[in-house]
Design a protein around this motif. Structure first.
Motif, PDB file in Angstrom:
ATOM      1  N   ARG A 201       0.869  -1.173   0.000  1.00 15.82           N
ATOM      2  CA  ARG A 201       0.000   0.000   0.000  1.00 15.82           C
ATOM      3  C   ARG A 201       0.913   1.232   0.000  1.00 15.82           C
ATOM      4  O   ARG A 201       2.132   1.095   0.118  1.00 15.82           O
ATOM      5  N   PRO A 202       0.388   2.454  -0.137  1.00 13.16           N
ATOM      6  CA  PRO A 202       1.264   3.635  -0.181  1.00 13.16           C
ATOM      7  C   PRO A 202       2.181   3.705   1.035  1.00 13.16           C
ATOM      8  O   PRO A 202       1.763   3.429   2.167  1.00 13.16           O
ATOM      9  N   PHE A 203       3.433   4.070   0.786  1.00 15.24           N
ATOM     10  CA  PHE A 203       4.416   4.142   1.863  1.00 15.24           C
ATOM     11  C   PHE A 203       4.142   5.341   2.761  1.00 15.24           C
ATOM     12  O   PHE A 203       3.638   6.374   2.324  1.00 15.24           O
ATOM     13  N   HIS A 204       4.525   5.205   4.047  1.00 12.02           N
ATOM     14  CA  HIS A 204       4.201   6.229   5.034  1.00 12.02           C
ATOM     15  C   HIS A 204       5.417   6.564   5.900  1.00 12.02           C
ATOM     16  O   HIS A 204       6.064   7.594   5.718  1.00 12.02           O
ATOM     17  N   TYR A 205       5.761   5.668   6.816  1.00  7.49           N
ATOM     18  CA  TYR A 205       6.813   5.928   7.803  1.00  7.49           C
ATOM     19  C   TYR A 205       7.685   4.689   7.905  1.00  7.49           C
ATOM     20  O   TYR A 205       7.170   3.565   7.983  1.00  7.49           O
ATOM     21  N   VAL A 206       9.002   4.889   7.897  1.00  4.77           N
ATOM     22  CA  VAL A 206       9.916   3.750   7.939  1.00  4.77           C
ATOM     23  C   VAL A 206      11.003   3.978   8.982  1.00  4.77           C
ATOM     24  O   VAL A 206      11.519   5.087   9.124  1.00  4.77           O
ATOM     25  N   ILE A 207      11.315   2.916   9.732  1.00  5.16           N
ATOM     26  CA  ILE A 207      12.446   2.904  10.653  1.00  5.16           C
ATOM     27  C   ILE A 207      13.467   1.930  10.082  1.00  5.16           C
ATOM     28  O   ILE A 207      13.169   0.751   9.888  1.00  5.16           O
ATOM     29  N   VAL A 208      14.658   2.416   9.791  1.00  2.00           N
ATOM     30  CA  VAL A 208      15.693   1.577   9.189  1.00  2.00           C
ATOM     31  C   VAL A 208      16.660   1.113  10.272  1.00  2.00           C
ATOM     32  O   VAL A 208      17.379   1.929  10.859  1.00  2.00           O
ATOM     33  N   ASP A 209      16.661  -0.181  10.544  1.00  2.00           N
ATOM     34  CA  ASP A 209      17.621  -0.750  11.491  1.00  2.00           C
ATOM     35  C   ASP A 209      18.941  -0.993  10.769  1.00  2.00           C
ATOM     36  O   ASP A 209      18.957  -1.192   9.554  1.00  2.00           O
ATOM     37  N   GLU A 210      20.048  -0.991  11.523  1.00  2.00           N
ATOM     38  CA  GLU A 210      21.389  -1.093  10.922  1.00  2.00           C
ATOM     39  C   GLU A 210      21.485  -0.102   9.760  1.00  2.00           C
ATOM     40  O   GLU A 210      21.850  -0.433   8.636  1.00  2.00           O
ATOM     41  N   ALA A 211      21.162   1.146  10.051  1.00  2.00           N
ATOM     42  CA  ALA A 211      20.962   2.153   9.007  1.00  2.00           C
ATOM     43  C   ALA A 211      22.210   2.434   8.192  1.00  2.00           C
ATOM     44  O   ALA A 211      22.117   2.700   6.990  1.00  2.00           O
ATOM     45  N   ASP A 212      23.388   2.392   8.815  1.00  2.00           N
ATOM     46  CA  ASP A 212      24.574   2.700   8.028  1.00  2.00           C
ATOM     47  C   ASP A 212      24.832   1.641   6.969  1.00  2.00           C
ATOM     48  O   ASP A 212      25.317   1.933   5.883  1.00  2.00           O
ATOM     49  N   SER A 213      24.472   0.395   7.258  1.00  2.00           N
ATOM     50  CA  SER A 213      24.636  -0.662   6.270  1.00  2.00           C
ATOM     51  C   SER A 213      23.699  -0.445   5.083  1.00  2.00           C
ATOM     52  O   SER A 213      24.127  -0.456   3.928  1.00  2.00           O
ATOM     53  N   LEU A 214      22.413  -0.201   5.364  1.00  2.00           N
ATOM     54  CA  LEU A 214      21.435  -0.060   4.289  1.00  2.00           C
ATOM     55  C   LEU A 214      21.535   1.277   3.574  1.00  2.00           C
ATOM     56  O   LEU A 214      21.414   1.353   2.352  1.00  2.00           O
ATOM     57  N   LEU A 215      21.744   2.347   4.344  1.00  2.00           N
ATOM     58  CA  LEU A 215      21.708   3.686   3.736  1.00  2.00           C
ATOM     59  C   LEU A 215      23.032   4.094   3.110  1.00  2.00           C
ATOM     60  O   LEU A 215      23.067   5.010   2.283  1.00  2.00           O
ATOM     61  N   LEU A 216      24.121   3.425   3.475  1.00  2.00           N
ATOM     62  CA  LEU A 216      25.432   3.778   2.912  1.00  2.00           C
ATOM     63  C   LEU A 216      26.069   2.600   2.186  1.00  2.00           C
ATOM     64  O   LEU A 216      26.251   2.629   0.975  1.00  2.00           O
ATOM     65  N   ASP A 217      26.389   1.526   2.927  1.00  2.00           N
ATOM     66  CA  ASP A 217      27.129   0.417   2.331  1.00  2.00           C
ATOM     67  C   ASP A 217      26.344  -0.265   1.211  1.00  2.00           C
ATOM     68  O   ASP A 217      26.921  -0.671   0.205  1.00  2.00           O
ATOM     69  N   GLU A 218      25.037  -0.406   1.398  1.00  3.14           N
ATOM     70  CA  GLU A 218      24.209  -1.099   0.417  1.00  3.14           C
ATOM     71  C   GLU A 218      23.399  -0.130  -0.445  1.00  3.14           C
ATOM     72  O   GLU A 218      22.603  -0.565  -1.277  1.00  3.14           O
ATOM     73  N   ALA A 219      23.617   1.162  -0.274  1.00  2.91           N
ATOM     74  CA  ALA A 219      22.724   2.160  -0.880  1.00  2.91           C
ATOM     75  C   ALA A 219      22.651   2.053  -2.395  1.00  2.91           C
ATOM     76  O   ALA A 219      21.583   2.200  -2.983  1.00  2.91           O
ATOM     77  N   ARG A 220      23.788   1.796  -3.032  1.00  2.00           N
ATOM     78  CA  ARG A 220      23.805   1.826  -4.484  1.00  2.00           C
ATOM     79  C   ARG A 220      23.598   0.449  -5.107  1.00  2.00           C
ATOM     80  O   ARG A 220      23.756   0.272  -6.310  1.00  2.00           O
ATOM     81  N   VAL A 221      23.248  -0.534  -4.283  1.00  2.00           N
ATOM     82  CA  VAL A 221      22.988  -1.874  -4.799  1.00  2.00           C
ATOM     83  C   VAL A 221      21.692  -1.857  -5.608  1.00  2.00           C
ATOM     84  O   VAL A 221      20.639  -1.512  -5.084  1.00  2.00           O
ATOM     85  N   PRO A 222      21.740  -2.224  -6.891  1.00  2.00           N
ATOM     86  CA  PRO A 222      20.512  -2.244  -7.695  1.00  2.00           C
ATOM     87  C   PRO A 222      19.714  -3.528  -7.465  1.00  2.00           C
ATOM     88  O   PRO A 222      20.242  -4.632  -7.585  1.00  2.00           O
ATOM     89  N   LEU A 223      18.449  -3.368  -7.095  1.00  2.00           N
ATOM     90  CA  LEU A 223      17.511  -4.481  -7.038  1.00  2.00           C
ATOM     91  C   LEU A 223      16.905  -4.641  -8.426  1.00  2.00           C
ATOM     92  O   LEU A 223      16.569  -3.647  -9.076  1.00  2.00           O
ATOM     93  N   VAL A 224      16.760  -5.879  -8.875  1.00  2.00           N
ATOM     94  CA  VAL A 224      16.374  -6.123 -10.266  1.00  2.00           C
ATOM     95  C   VAL A 224      15.247  -7.148 -10.329  1.00  2.00           C
ATOM     96  O   VAL A 224      15.233  -8.117  -9.561  1.00  2.00           O
ATOM     97  N   ILE A 225      14.308  -6.940 -11.248  1.00  2.00           N
ATOM     98  CA  ILE A 225      13.346  -7.972 -11.606  1.00  2.00           C
ATOM     99  C   ILE A 225      13.473  -8.209 -13.103  1.00  2.00           C
ATOM    100  O   ILE A 225      13.573  -7.265 -13.889  1.00  2.00           O
ATOM    101  N   SER A 226      13.538  -9.481 -13.471  1.00  2.00           N
ATOM    102  CA  SER A 226      13.725  -9.806 -14.888  1.00  2.00           C
ATOM    103  C   SER A 226      12.825 -10.961 -15.269  1.00  2.00           C
ATOM    104  O   SER A 226      12.236 -11.634 -14.413  1.00  2.00           O
ATOM    105  N   GLY A 227      12.730 -11.201 -16.598  1.00  2.00           N
ATOM    106  CA  GLY A 227      12.033 -12.372 -17.083  1.00  2.00           C
ATOM    107  C   GLY A 227      12.827 -13.618 -16.742  1.00  2.00           C
ATOM    108  O   GLY A 227      13.921 -13.552 -16.170  1.00  2.00           O
TER     109      GLY A 227
END
Length: 762
Positions: A201-227
């Motif tokens: 559903r529409p996004f609202h409020y998010v709490i990011v745990d281990e934030a430095d990992s997700l927001l910095l170390d993993e930030a530029r990791v592209p998530l992909v969906i393919s055939g």
């Protein structure tokens, strides 16, 4: 640290103290509201009142004190946990959309419950993004009684869940889920042809745990969906064989950081002979050159048991920052195929990419963002610049008494290994538990072998046996335990003295607590601090020390001291200048990486802007906000997806070649923007034309059977995965000043030397 740096640090400390003072005052108001005398029914009735007020438009700030008081009492009754003042302070900061730094073991999980409850009162849903599926499930189950006692629903999303179960989980008031799984579900939603098939559903409020990992170390990791995928040919084996026959220095060279590899003149000649292709740099051979470069990259730069492992006949990449197997992650297609060929495995060709989004762009879709981690301060500038998140350091409930010893620096790796084994053996003889963080799977195995030979039994925790992590870590704090680990132990792990046994805990504390050893220093001081933070939780005693050799990768690449210039010795070097040099190197690298990330955002931000424009248009059609017949809706959605996938393929092609623009005196980012803007401007015309032709063929039919006959269906199957893009995006540029200079010298050199030496085209 220079004077300017010290002044800036002082200003930040003063600013942090000011914020803490305000947080503490409100925390005291919450603690002063003693609800111990209330019956359960009264507490639950109060929760209904707050929910009604929030959904009637009352500002959440006005409800904060009442809501947090309620959660504190509910936590005490359902979990037996009474939040500390500092946990309440952290909870207030999270609601105010700060990034909080809270020491390991200080109870971030409980702190997050208060803002999650408060923001869920509106009925719009709250997501808590965790580091892995295990933590999502554990935290939802652990904290669930608090939410349910107060009348709110809570769920955890797990990889592999059915769509109906996911839809139900996301409909809960509070949902615990990994960022990657939430992102994959968003990508799946972006290609459905019926609104009923969406899960978010529409996004609202998010709490990011281990934030430095997700927001910095993993930030530029592209998530992909393919055939779906299909089996590829073994053409890559040919290039792997050619790369294997080329020799370093003779046929190819590395850049200063040994992050990139290039054919030299002799290498180009040798490759042409082996491939039998004529001039490798002719335009009609560009596909050969690309495949050979990929093969050469994986042959010369990627090492088994360091960058990847082979398990059950498959390549499994290893995350640089954690040492964990990077589940469901692949290199960009050419590199992945080359790596599979290098190991002689069966390759699968990637299907057509239908959608992609980076972790950073996905998280930025949430209107309200906050986060928590034990290591944030070192990267405060990057958090603020990238996400407009300010860092607040929350003091510990009990003072940290861990002793962090100075670096022990050795001339060579052999001396360092000898010193490590000697130190570990001596400490182990006392019974004190030891946790050793290594740089790679290979190093952890080597150290374990050396310890075994010295008569020191140890547990090994690395990417080869990550499924056993919980059991190994549970024993890492007991008497006599020696745990050898990659950086895996640095995330989502709580090591209790004595393994949680009070008697053993007291005995371990008398011995000095958990002894943490790092066998190397990382590029980022945050990663070092994560390892240090395994010791000294909640006022426990403990200590840490890092062993360094002048032959370590960081020192070889960036250090001004070299092992060749210093006589080898077994003893540690007593040089304060060397220690400060290491700290300086880490600061410089973090600054460089920040600048690189900002520059690389210039490539992805415009693509994301285009994606959001088209996504919103698609959403309007999917949700019936445009007056279209069922057939018009289906056709329009189908061709939006079709031509967006083609656009992504074109973008991928541009990214592989755009660096050449810098060699033609053009800014690559400007050139990239210009070309994708021109391509995007043509996108709607292509969609309109194809939709018009298809509607003519359909003759207005709204029968799904007719749609299926003409192929207007979703892909029969899809897969989601992560592209390990660091080899292209996150490392330093291949195009150094020397490279550019050599390029400009090639034209006159070609003219002068072409009768004698055949020079490559570029």
């Amino acid at each position: 640290m220079n004077i300017a740096g010290r002044l800036l640090r002082s200003f930040k400390d003063y600013d942090n103290q000011g914020k803490l003072k305000g947080l503490e005052q409100r925390a005291e108001l919450i603690r002063a509201r003693n609800l111990a005398g209330w019956e359960d029914g009264q507490l639950q009735k109060e929760s209904v009142r707050l929910r009604t007020a929030a959904r009637s438009g009352t500002a959440l700030d006005e409800l904060l004190v009442d809501a947090y008081s309620l959660v504190c009492e509910a936590a005490k009754r359902t979990l037996g946990l009474q939040p500390y003042k500092v946990q309440i302070m952290a909870a207030i900061a999270l609601h105010e959309r700060y990034l909080i730094e809270q020491h390991t073991g200080e109870g971030k999980t409980l702190s997050a419950v208060m803002p999650a409850y408060l923001n869920a009162l509106t009925g719009d849903g709250v997501h808590v993004l965790t580091f892995n599926d295990y933590l999502a499930s554990r935290d939802a189950e652990w904290m669930g009684p608090v939410y349910r006692f107060l009348g709110l629903s809570v769920s955890a999303v797990q990889a592999g869940m059915s769509l109906p179960l996911k839809r139900e989980a996301y409909a809960s008031d509070i949902t615990y889920v990994t960022a990657k799984e939430a992102g994959f579900d968003y990508l799946r939603d972006s290609i459905v042809l019926n609104e009923a098939d969406t899960v978010h559903r529409p996004f609202h409020y998010v709490i990011v745990d281990e934030a430095d990992s997700l927001l910095l170390d993993e930030a530029r990791v592209p998530l992909v969906i393919s055939g779906d995928t299909s089996t590829s040919t073994n053409e890559d084996l040919r290039f792997s064989e050619v790369a294997r026959q080329l020799q370093a220095a003779e046929h190819y060279d590395f850049d200063d950081f040994k992050r990139n590899v290039y054919l030299n003149e002799a290498g180009a000649v040798q490759a042409e002979l082996l491939l039998g292709c004529g001039n490798l740099y002719d335009s009609h051979n560009s596909h050969l050159l690309t495949s050979l470069n990929c093969a050469l990259h994986v042959e010369a730069l990627m090492n088994r048991d360091i960058d990847y492992i082979v398990r059950n006949g498959k390549i499994e990449l290893i995350e640089e920052y954690t040492g964990r197997v990077a589940e469901n992650r692949y290199l960009p297609e050419g590199l992945q195929a080359a790596l599979v060929a290098k190991e002689g495995l069966t390759a699968l060709a990637g299907g057509k990419i239908l959608g992609t989004i980076t972790v950073q762009h996905f998280i930025s879709l949430y209107p309200k963002l906050c986060g928590m981690t034990a290591t944030a301060r070192a990267s405060a500038m990057e958090f603020e610049k990238t996400y407009s998140l300010q860092v607040v350091q929350i003091p510990p409930n009990r003072s940290n008494i861990r002793v962090d010893h100075p670096y022990r620096i050795y001339t060579d790796k052999e001396a360092k290994l000898h010193a490590l084994v000697k130190d570990i053996s001596a400490v182990h003889a006392t019974g004190r538990p030891i946790l050793i963080g290594t740089s790679s799977v290979e190093e952890s195995d080597q150290l374990a072998e050396a310890l075994t030979a010295a008569g020191v039994p140890c547990h090994v925790l690395n990417a080869k046996n990550d499924a056993e992590e919980a059991g190994i870590i549970a024993k890492a704090g007991v008497l006599g335990a020696v745990t050898v680990s990659t950086n895996m132990a640095g995330r989502g792990v709580d090591i209790r003295l004595g393994g949680g046994d009070p008697g053993q805990a007291e005995a371990v504390a008398k011995l000095g607590g958990l002894y943490v050893i790092g066998t190397h220093v990382n590029e980022s001081v945050r990663i070092d601090n994560q390892l240090r933070g395994r010791s000294g939780r909640q006022g426990d005693p403990g200590s840490s020390v890092f062993f360094v050799s002048l032959e370590d990768e960081l020192m070889l690449r960036f250090g001004s001291y070299t092992a060749e210039l210093m006589p080898r010795q077994d003893e540690a070097l007593d040089d304060p200048g060397l220690r400060s040099r290491i700290t300086h190197i880490q600061r410089v690298i973090m600054g460089q990486n920040f600048e690189i990330h900002q520059e690389l955002n210039g490539y992805s931000d415009m693509v994301e802007d285009q994606r959001r424009i088209l996504y919103n248009e698609r959403l309007d059609i999917l949700q019936g906000r445009q007056e279209l017949s069922p057939s018009e809706q289906r056709v329009r959605l189908f061709y939006i997806d079709e031509f967006w996938a083609d656009h992504l393929a074109y973008i991928s092609y541009l990214r592989e070649s755009i660096h050449l623009e810098s060699l033609a005196s053009r800014n690559p980012i400007d050139a990239f923007h210009e070309q994708i803007s021109q391509a995007y401007e043509q996108l709607h015309a292509k969609i309109d034309s194809a939709a018009k032709d298809m509607l003519s063929r359909l003759k207005g039919s709204n029968d799904p059977a007719d749609w299926e006959k003409l192929g207007l269906m979703s892909p029969p199957s899809t897969r989601t995965y992560i592209i390990n893009d660091q080899y292209i995006q996150d490392k330093r540029s291949s195009w150094t000043a020397a490279t550019v200079l050599s390029y400009w010298l090639r034209k006159p050199l070609r003219w002068m030397l072409s009768p004698v030496i055949k020079l490559p085209k570029y």
